[in-house]
Design a protein around this motif. Structure first.
Motif, PDB file in Angstrom:
ATOM      1  N   PHE A 677       0.924  -1.458   0.000  1.00 40.88           N
ATOM      2  CA  PHE A 677      -0.256   0.031   0.038  1.00 40.88           C
ATOM      3  C   PHE A 677       0.925   1.167  -0.096  1.00 40.88           C
ATOM      4  O   PHE A 677       0.650   2.245  -0.865  1.00 40.88           O
ATOM      5  N   ALA A 678       1.803   1.343   0.858  1.00 47.47           N
ATOM      6  CA  ALA A 678       2.673   2.370   0.999  1.00 47.47           C
ATOM      7  C   ALA A 678       3.528   2.804  -0.179  1.00 47.47           C
ATOM      8  O   ALA A 678       3.465   3.886  -0.732  1.00 47.47           O
ATOM      9  N   LEU A 679       3.980   1.586  -0.785  1.00 47.01           N
ATOM     10  CA  LEU A 679       4.829   1.914  -2.061  1.00 47.01           C
ATOM     11  C   LEU A 679       3.705   2.297  -3.097  1.00 47.01           C
ATOM     12  O   LEU A 679       4.212   3.119  -4.222  1.00 47.01           O
ATOM     13  N   ALA A 680       2.568   1.940  -3.360  1.00 47.80           N
ATOM     14  CA  ALA A 680       1.699   2.020  -4.484  1.00 47.80           C
ATOM     15  C   ALA A 680       1.317   3.671  -4.094  1.00 47.80           C
ATOM     16  O   ALA A 680       1.180   4.410  -5.190  1.00 47.80           O
ATOM     17  N   VAL A 681       1.026   4.033  -2.980  1.00 51.38           N
ATOM     18  CA  VAL A 681       0.427   5.405  -2.921  1.00 51.38           C
ATOM     19  C   VAL A 681       1.678   6.334  -3.255  1.00 51.38           C
ATOM     20  O   VAL A 681       1.653   7.293  -3.541  1.00 51.38           O
ATOM     21  N   GLY A 682       2.849   5.896  -2.550  1.00 50.63           N
ATOM     22  CA  GLY A 682       4.244   6.692  -2.863  1.00 50.63           C
ATOM     23  C   GLY A 682       4.466   6.897  -4.042  1.00 50.63           C
ATOM     24  O   GLY A 682       4.791   8.095  -4.696  1.00 50.63           O
ATOM     25  N   VAL A 683       4.213   5.817  -5.123  1.00 52.75           N
ATOM     26  CA  VAL A 683       4.518   6.284  -6.368  1.00 52.75           C
ATOM     27  C   VAL A 683       3.498   7.101  -7.111  1.00 52.75           C
ATOM     28  O   VAL A 683       3.964   7.823  -7.941  1.00 52.75           O
ATOM     29  N   ALA A 684       2.301   6.785  -6.723  1.00 54.91           N
ATOM     30  CA  ALA A 684       1.236   7.524  -7.297  1.00 54.91           C
ATOM     31  C   ALA A 684       1.466   9.149  -6.937  1.00 54.91           C
ATOM     32  O   ALA A 684       1.233  10.197  -7.878  1.00 54.91           O
ATOM     33  N   ILE A 685       1.929   9.334  -5.689  1.00 56.83           N
ATOM     34  CA  ILE A 685       2.003  10.979  -5.459  1.00 56.83           C
ATOM     35  C   ILE A 685       3.032  11.423  -6.114  1.00 56.83           C
ATOM     36  O   ILE A 685       3.282  12.462  -6.520  1.00 56.83           O
TER      37      ILE A 685
END
Length: 739
Positions: A677-685
């Protein structure tokens, strides 16, 4: 570097059969090595130098019977008071005997002898001691332990085995394959060609296969934590697809510009491949840099992931051009294949083909990337303010972040560990799921015997202590082990305070060493050491990003802007992750059963990975801006051109990353779920908010000043030339041969 990679790309295409054969041989050899040399993964987190680890080492040396893995079997009678009846005692005794005869078990403790019975006479705890540590317990022993008490269950009693012995390796199933499927769909849409999409995916999967096989082959001699292979797989898949995507995209553009397949591949590897090598190097450096934290399990995790990224880079610049050679014109959509001439049978003749300068179709500058860039640069000040305000709001929960190692209370609902934890909490309270252990070691049996009553009295007077178990003595009488039951659970802030209070209270004991340990204490020690290392590592990563980007872009302000953007990404990602996984907001959307503190190593690992990925997008977008600026374009024109040419491929790359990382959110394991979750959100941001919105707005605002660099510094810095300027100059000097 660009010239070297240009030659490598052309050579790989010319000898494509040999390249493919060699890669397949490496894959097979690595697979066989993994099958024969693979060792077990570790589920525990050791921390050399901490008090809790020193206590465990002392127990292993002087009290080996107490150093093995422990299990706790929770028993619940059908009704209150039944444990006190003769029938109830007989049932419990039957369970104790069954547990004591399990394979790998050295003994089981009767709960009536140690008072491990609830006041209402309905719950009891059977302590089980294994001969070996949790990572050495075999699957057969663990399965037998999980199935203990079948005859007792048949009588209507509830039996729930739990404890550290249940720790195992997270399973990888079909759910995370959804992320790969979405990535494949994104590739098909981006390329408009099944051949290009399938070839890119195949290249990435082969790279991941080689990397993971090599990692498992090394696991026989290097201790891997259970999450290390998952992280390596997650990151290797994501960057493997992305790196192949970048090279294939540039190759297709070169074909449309009229170059022969061999020349197109060579230039693609020389330009996009240079960016891939640099981007991969930043990821590897950031992950390998975890070693500076001096935490063994984190170092191994970082090196394991760095190894898979290295393999992904090598496969992208060698196997990918070979596969592109097999694909020929089919790498293009059908409607565009007629634009490109058929390649000649002779590779040398194909490489010599050159179209007339005016035969290249006019560039389409009406795409979404160009339109978005014009909009952002036109309203740059409002865009910057809105972006900063939005990321600031997302980062608000970050100061409330708490770190801990996971315990059974946060395991998936219905799992054996969670069932046992819930039953223990129901019957005895949360403190019984995270008991502490105090080790008293004297130079002589007399010194230890004198110290034990003092320690016991101090423990009983410590706030938040529920109970202190009687001391157990080692065979030589020099080491004693006392059990301490807190009133609060393992990850509760009050328990963390209790650990420090106990250490302060017993610090003045004379003639004996008093050390606090246990799974809970180890988790607290690990979390605190990681928290202390986080600012140092963040400073290292930010400083590294400024230095690397200064080398690449020959600028002072561009690296500073990139570093500040990275900090915004990290803060906002932490904030969202804390809000969901710790505070429980929208937890149902990610399938989270129980909110809890974040896994201790998540922040520092997230910084390392996001740093590398953020630099990927920065390089692929800003390098084209610099290229156009150096060739005479205005700062605004260069910004629009860089965004226009890079937006499509960066969007596809980010969507692929998000898909792959997001696929791991569907796993039941909360640790892997939070990482994905954190990696997916971080990449999106980072990709969509920072790099594709704030960055072009800031670049437009800075204008020519963005590319300023003092002359003395420009002379001092080496020229890495990832944009391939030297390669273009060399190719321009050649006299094209017409066929």
């Amino acid at each position: 570097m660009a010239t070297l990679l240009y030659r490598l790309g052309r050579g790989a295409l010319r000898r494509r059969r040999l390249v493919v054969a060699l890669v397949l041989v490496v894959l097979v050899v690595a697979g066989l090595a993994a099958a024969t040399l693979r060792g077990p993964t570790a589920s525990n987190f050791t921390m050399p130098g901490t008090e809790s680890q020193r206590a465990l080492d002392l127990l292993a040396e002087q009290f080996p019977a107490a150093s093995g893995a422990t299990g706790t079997i929770a028993v619940k009678a059908p009704g209150d008071g039944q444990l006190a009846s003769p029938e109830g005692r007989a049932v419990v005794q039957e369970l104790v005997q069954q547990a004591a005869t399990l394979p790998g078990v050295v003994g089981a403790v009767d709960p009536f002898q140690v008072g491990a019975v609830s006041p209402n006479g309905r719950y009891a705890l059977v302590q089980v001691q294994f001969a070996t540590g949790g990572d050495e317990v075999t699957d057969a022993q663990r399965t037998a332990y999980e199935e203990v008490g079948a005859s007792v269950k048949a009588k209507g009693w509830q039996v729930a085995p739990g404890g550290e012995v249940l720790g195992g390796e997270p399973e990888i199933g079909s759910t995370e394959g959804l992320g790969v499927l979405v990535a494949a769909i994104v590739l098909i849409i981006t390329f408009g060609s099944l051949v290009a999409a399938g070839m890119t995916m195949l290249n990435a999967l082969i790279g991941v296969g080689v990397g993971m096989a090599g990692l498992f082959a090394l696991s026989g001699v290097v201790e891997l934590t259970s999450t290390a292979p998952i992280l390596a797989l997650m990151l290797g898949l994501a960057v493997g697809i992305d790196y192949s995507l970048f090279i294939t995209s540039r190759h297709r553009q070169n074909l449309l510009d009229g170059l022969s397949p061999e020349e197109a591949v060579g230039r693609a590897v020389g330009t996009a491949g240079s960016a891939v090598v640099f981007a991969g190097a930043t990821v590897v450096i950031a992950l390998a840099g975890l070693a500076v934290v001096n935490i063994p399990f984190l170092t191994v995790m970082g090196l394991a992931a760095a190894g898979t990224v290295t393999v992904a880079v090598l496969v992208a610049i060698t196997l990918q051009p070979a596969l592109l050679g097999f694909a020929g014109r089919r790498v293009l959509p059908r409607r565009l294949r007629s634009v490109v001439a058929e390649p000649a049978d002779d590779p040398d003749a194909a490489a010599a083909e050159r179209p007339e300068a005016d035969s290249t179709p006019a560039e389409d500058r009406t795409g979404f990337g160009f339109r978005w860039a014009r909009l952002v640069t036109r309203f740059r000040v409002p865009v910057i303010l809105v972006g900063l305000l939005g990321l600031g709001l997302l980062a608000l929960p970050t100061p409330d972040m708490r770190l801990a190692l996971p315990d059974a209370s946060t395991a998936a609902v219905g799992s054996p560990a969670r069932v046992s934890s819930d039953l223990i909490t129901e019957g005895f309270g949360p403190g019984f799921t995270g008991r502490l252990a105090v080790v008293v070691a004297g130079d002589s049996p007399q010194a230890t015997s004198a110290a034990v009553p003092q320690v016991t009295a101090l423990l009983q007077r410590t706030h938040n202590v529920l109970a202190v178990a009687p001391a157990q003595l080692s065979p030589d009488g020099r080491t004693a082990l006392l059990g301490v039951v807190p009133k609060t659970g393992p990850t509760d802030a009050a328990t963390e305070t209790l650990v420090h209070d106990i250490r302060d209270a017993v610090g003045g004991i004379q003639d004996a060493d008093v050390l606090l340990t246990g799974v809970t204490a180890i988790g607290i020690d690990v979390s605190e050491k990681l928290s202390d290392a986080l600012p140092v590592y963040l400073l290292l990563v930010v400083g590294l990003s400024v230095l690397l980007l200064m080398l690449v872009f020959r600028s002072l302000l561009v690296p500073v802007k990139a570093a500040l953007g990275f900090l915004l990404t990290v803060a906002a990602t932490f904030g969202i992750t804390v809000a969901v996984f710790q505070q429980g907001h929208l937890a149902d959307l990610v399938g989270l059963d129980t909110p809890s503190p974040l896994i201790s190593f998540l922040p520092i690992l997230l910084i390392g990975i996001l740093f590398g990925l953020a630099m990927d997008y920065e390089v692929f977008l800003v390098s084209r801006m610099r290229e156009d600026f150096v060739h005479g374009g205005t700062a605004r024109e260069a910004t629009i051109s860089g965004m226009g040419h890079g937006a499509r491929v960066v969007t596809a790359a980010a969507l692929i990353m998000i898909s792959v990382f997001g696929g791991f959110v569907f796993l039941e394991d909360p640790v892997i779920k939070s990482m994905g979750f954190a990696l997916a959100v971080g990449v999106a941001i980072d990709a969509f908010v920072v790099r594709m919105t704030i960055v072009p707005a800031v670049m437009s605002l800075l204008g020519d000043r963005a590319w300023w660099l003092p002359r003395w510094l420009n002379r001092a810095l080496p020229n890495v030339d990832i944009e391939g300027e030297g390669l273009r100059a060399e190719l321009a000097d050649r006299t094209p041969t017409r066929v």
